[in-house]
Design an enzyme around this catalytic site. Structure first.
Site, mmCIF file in Angstrom:
data_model
loop_
_atom_site.group_PDB
_atom_site.id
_atom_site.type_symbol
_atom_site.label_atom_id
_atom_site.label_comp_id
_atom_site.label_asym_id
_atom_site.label_seq_id
_atom_site.Cartn_x
_atom_site.Cartn_y
_atom_site.Cartn_z
ATOM 1 N N TYR A 1 11.439 -13.123 6.125
ATOM 2 C CA TYR A 1 10.198 -13.462 6.037
ATOM 3 C C TYR A 1 10.138 -14.726 4.839
ATOM 4 O O TYR A 1 10.939 -14.463 3.835
ATOM 5 C CB TYR A 1 9.149 -12.576 5.704
ATOM 6 N N TYR B 1 15.856 -7.929 11.826
ATOM 7 C CA TYR B 1 15.964 -7.691 10.537
ATOM 8 C C TYR B 1 16.385 -6.218 9.987
ATOM 9 O O TYR B 1 15.855 -5.292 10.657
ATOM 10 C CB TYR B 1 14.976 -8.466 9.546
ATOM 11 N N ARG C 1 14.927 -3.789 12.477
ATOM 12 C CA ARG C 1 13.886 -3.733 13.430
ATOM 13 C C ARG C 1 14.170 -4.705 14.469
ATOM 14 O O ARG C 1 14.884 -5.719 14.479
ATOM 15 C CB ARG C 1 12.533 -4.392 12.665
ATOM 16 N N HIS D 1 10.073 -9.021 16.651
ATOM 17 C CA HIS D 1 8.659 -8.761 16.792
ATOM 18 C C HIS D 1 7.773 -9.934 16.084
ATOM 19 O O HIS D 1 8.331 -10.437 15.142
ATOM 20 C CB HIS D 1 8.529 -7.469 16.105
ATOM 21 N N HIS E 1 3.992 -9.915 14.610
ATOM 22 C CA HIS E 1 2.569 -9.168 13.920
ATOM 23 C C HIS E 1 1.647 -9.805 14.352
ATOM 24 O O HIS E 1 1.314 -11.260 14.468
ATOM 25 C CB HIS E 1 2.668 -9.003 12.385
HETATM 26 FE FE LIG Z 1 7.898 -7.386 10.520
#
Ligand SMILES: [Fe+2]
Length: 232
Positions: free
Chosen positions: A101, A140, A150, A153, A155
């Site tokens: 991110y 990640y 994870r 995906h 959000h």
């Molecule tokens: Fe996330």
């Protein structure tokens, strides 16, 4: 939109011990009931100009094209009776193609992409359609347990007609082997409900020769509602 009633069996419980942070944040006291009608409150409206042209294209936010697999993500925002939710704010945020991110809190040892911020917003149209152009996010690692990763995906935030109605969820990709072992995905107890968080490949909604198409419809309430869950 109606009253946004969420059937209790669709959303994940506040406490799902396999999803470690829920052990700390799950309420330990009884919830405070909001007054009847609170969820139906109107406004305040999203100000004009809040969504700018190109805010729905996450590949245009840098000086050049971001790295990764370009994709078009589109779908409809629907109420419990499959009616379109019109002119409603849809926001997304996601990791870059390497699974990082653009946020100082993300210490994953993967490269930043100077051409990718990973946030987008748009309004649905009169038929409830939204559409984003982006890149496919990477998986990640996270600290939930040893070797925890994870699934890929994106959000979502759905504002509804007022901030009190805001719902968040995560959209996943079909065929991802990490789904079976993801405590966040699996905190949604019902298998059919979990499946409603997975997008479908829809090549014809992509850009010919340029970008893959994925479709993800979101149902805000009723027995066929899309599960709404946490935001790690
Ligand atoms: Fe996330």
């Amino acid at each position: 939109m109606n009253d946004m009633t969420r059937p209790g069996e669709i959303d994940p419980p506040y406490l799902h011990p396999d999803y470690r942070s829920t052990r700390l944040r799950a309420p330990k006291e009884a919830l405070v009931a909001l007054p009847a009608g609170a969820y139906a409150a109107a406004g305040p409206l999203v100000p004009a100009g809040f969504v700018r042209d190109r805010d729905n294209d996450l590949t245009l936010q840098g000086k050049g094209a971001p790295l990764g697999e370009k994709m078009v993500l589109s779908g409809r925002l629907l109420d419990e009776d499959a009616r379109p939710v019109r002119r409603s704010l849809v926001e997304i945020w996601q990791a870059n193609a390497s699974g990082r991110y653009a946020h100082p809190g993300d210490t994953h040892d993967a490269p930043h992409d100077p051409n990718f911020v990973g946030m987008g917003r748009t309004f649905t149209d009169d038929e409830g359609w939204y559409r984003f152009v982006t890149i496919k996010p990477g998986a990640y690692p996270w600290q939930n347990h040893a070797f925890a990763w994870r699934p890929q995906h994106i959000h979502f935030s759905l504002l509804g007609h007022a901030p009190i109605q805001r719902l968040v969820t995560q959209m996943y990709f079909p065929g991802d082997p990490l789904l079976a072992i993801d405590p966040v995905f699996n905190s949604v107890p019902d298998e059919k409900a979990r499946a409603r968080m997975v997008s479908s490949l829809a090549l014809e909604t992509g850009l010919e020769g340029v970008a893959l198409g994925y479709r993800f419809d979101i149902v805000l309430a009723g027995a066929g509602a899309t599960p709404m869950e946490g935001t790690p």
